[in-house]
Design a protein around this motif. Structure first.
Motif, PDB file in Angstrom:
ATOM      1  N   GLY A 250      47.800  39.074  46.356  1.00  0.00           N
ATOM      2  CA  GLY A 250      47.326  37.914  45.442  1.00  0.00           C
ATOM      3  C   GLY A 250      46.065  37.763  45.029  1.00  0.00           C
ATOM      4  O   GLY A 250      45.242  37.510  45.810  1.00  0.00           O
ATOM      5  N   HIS A 263      49.639  31.066  47.158  1.00  0.00           N
ATOM      6  CA  HIS A 263      49.682  32.626  46.895  1.00  0.00           C
ATOM      7  C   HIS A 263      50.721  33.089  48.181  1.00  0.00           C
ATOM      8  O   HIS A 263      51.527  33.984  47.731  1.00  0.00           O
ATOM      9  CB  HIS A 263      48.298  33.424  46.976  1.00  0.00           C
ATOM     10  CG  HIS A 263      47.768  33.399  45.590  1.00  0.00           C
ATOM     11  ND1 HIS A 263      47.912  34.593  44.753  1.00  0.00           N
ATOM     12  CD2 HIS A 263      46.762  32.561  45.004  1.00  0.00           C
ATOM     13  CE1 HIS A 263      47.183  34.396  43.753  1.00  0.00           C
ATOM     14  NE2 HIS A 263      46.658  33.259  43.810  1.00  0.00           N
ATOM     15  N   VAL A 271      45.457  38.001  50.400  1.00  0.00           N
ATOM     16  CA  VAL A 271      44.634  37.334  49.190  1.00  0.00           C
ATOM     17  C   VAL A 271      43.342  38.221  48.887  1.00  0.00           C
ATOM     18  O   VAL A 271      42.705  38.400  49.919  1.00  0.00           O
ATOM     19  CB  VAL A 271      44.680  35.651  49.342  1.00  0.00           C
ATOM     20  CG1 VAL A 271      46.138  35.278  48.948  1.00  0.00           C
ATOM     21  CG2 VAL A 271      43.980  35.266  50.399  1.00  0.00           C
TER      22      VAL A 271
END
Ligand code: SIN
Length: 314
Positions: A250, A263, A271
Motif C-alpha cells: 500500500g 492500509h 506499506v
C-alpha cells in the motif's frame, strides 16, 4: 516469489532516493527495505523547475511533476553492492523514458532488469505508472503491461513488483490489468502511484504550483489516502478471489500510524511512505513503526499478519 520486508514499511520510490547518500540514509533508518528512485536507461535531468510543491495548502499533500530525474541504471548498479551491506532488501525501481538511443520501452526494462539483477538487487519494482512523462503511462494499457512483464519475467529470476496508477474510476481497466498480472510470476503490486493530472494554484502569485505539463502533476499525501485504500482493497480482493499469491503493497496518504493500519486492514502486507518521507526524512520509519506496534498491542493483536485484509463490511 516473495519479498520479505521487516518491518513491513519502506520508502516509496521517489523522494530522497536518487543519490547514494540518500539511499544510505534509508539504509541506516528503520525502513525494512531500500527502494531506489526509478532508474532509467539514460541518466535524466527531469522536468523543468518548478516541478515540486512539497506542501500544498493545509498540508493536504504534495504535487510533483519531476519527470524521473535519476542517475541512470549504470550508476545504480554500482551502488547496489554497497547498499546490500546494510543487510536489508535492496529494491530497484526501474522505468522507461524517452532517450537519445530510442530503445523501445520493453527493451529498456529488459536491459535494466538484467544489469540490476547482475548487480545483486534483491527485487525489481517495475514503475509502469509515472504520470509526468510525455507518453501515457504503460499502466494504462494492458497490452503494454503484458509486453513489459513478458520480457522482464523471462529475463530475470529475482522477485518482481509492479507499481501501478490508480484505476479507481475505470473499473474495466482495473479488471483488465489485474487479469493480466495473473498470467505472470509477480511478487507484489505497489499501489498507488501519485494521483495523476492534478492541479493546484498559488494564490499569492496566481500561478500554477508546477511548470511542466501545463501545471498538471501527480498528487501524493493525505488527500489521496481513501483513493489508495480503495485500490489496495480491490487488488487484495481480486487476488484472493483468483487464489493468486501476489502481495499488495500500500502506497498513498500515510502520515500517521493509523493510516498505515488502514492500509493493512484493506489488504496491504507492506506499506510505502512517500510524501511524509519527503516532508520529514528517514526518522519517519521508526516513528510510524512504533505507532503501528502500539496500535496492535492496544487492540489485542500480536502481529500485522492478524489484521491484513481484515476490514469488516459496514
Ligand atoms: C517523477 O519522477 O515524475 C515521479 C515518479 C513517479 O511518480 O513515478
Amino acid at each position: 516469489m516473495k519479498v520479505t520486508v521487516y518491518p513491513p514499511i519502506t520508502n516509496a520510490s521517489g523522494p530522497h532516493s536518487v543519490t547514494y547518500e540518500e539511499l544510505e540514509r534509508i539504509a541506516r533508518s528503520a525502513a525494512g527495505a531500500i527502494v531506489t528512485k526509478s532508474m532509467t536507461h539514460c541518466p535524466r535531468q527531469g522536468n523543468p523547475e518548478p516541478r515540486l510543491r512539497s506542501h500544498l495548502d493545509n498540508e493536504i499533500g504534495s504535487l510533483n511533476s519531476m519527470g524521473l530525474p535519476n542517475l541512470g541504471y549504470q550508476e545504480y548498479a554500482k551502488f547496489i553492492p554497497k547498499l546490500k551491506d546494510f543487510g536489508k532488501p535492496v529494491i530497484a525501481s526501474i522505468a522507461s523514458a524517452p532517450c537519445a538511443h530510442k530503445l523501445p520501452p520493453v527493451e529498456q526494462y529488459r536491459e535494466i532488469a538484467l544489469a540490476i539483477e547482475k548487480a545483486g538487487a534483491d527485487a525489481l519494482e517495475l514503475n509502469l505508472s509515472c504520470p509526468n512523462l510525455e507518453d501515457v503511462p504503460i499502466s494504462m494499457d494492458p497490452q503494454s503491461v503484458r509486453a513489459v512483464l513478458h520480457a522482464v519475467t523471462r529475463a530475470v529470476k529475482i522477485p518482481i513488483g509492479v507499481k501501478l496508477s490508480p484505476y479507481n474510476n475505470v473499473p474495466k481497466l482495473f479488471e483488465e490489468i489485474a487479469r493480466t498480472l495473473l498470467d505472470f510470476e509477480i511478487a507484489y503490486v505497489a499501489t498507488i502511484n501519485s494521483e495523476p493530472l492534478t492541479l493546484d494554484i498559488d494564490l499569492q502569485t496566481r500561478t500554477k504550483v508546477v511548470r511542466p505539463n501545463e501545471g498538471f502533476g501527480g498528487l501524493g499525501g493525505p488527500a489521496v489516502l481513501p483513493i489508495a485504500l480503495a485500490e489496495v482493497h480491490r487488488f487484495y480482493k481480486f487476488f484472493q478471489k483468483h487464489k493468486a499469491r501476489i502481495a499488495v503493497w500500500g502506497v498513498g496518504g500515510i502520515t500517521k500510524p493509523e493510516d498505515a493500519i488502514k492500509h493493512f486492514l484493506a489488504g496491504a502486507s507492506v506499506v510505502q511512505i512517500g510524501t511524509l518521507f519527503l516532508w520529514e526524512g528517514p526518522h519517519v520509519f521508526e516513528k510510524l513503526w512504533t505507532g503501528i506496534q502500539r496500535w496492535l498491542t492496544e487492540n489485542g493483536f500480536s502481529s500485522i499478519e492478524e489484521i491484513i485484509g481484515q476490514v469488516r463490511e459496514a
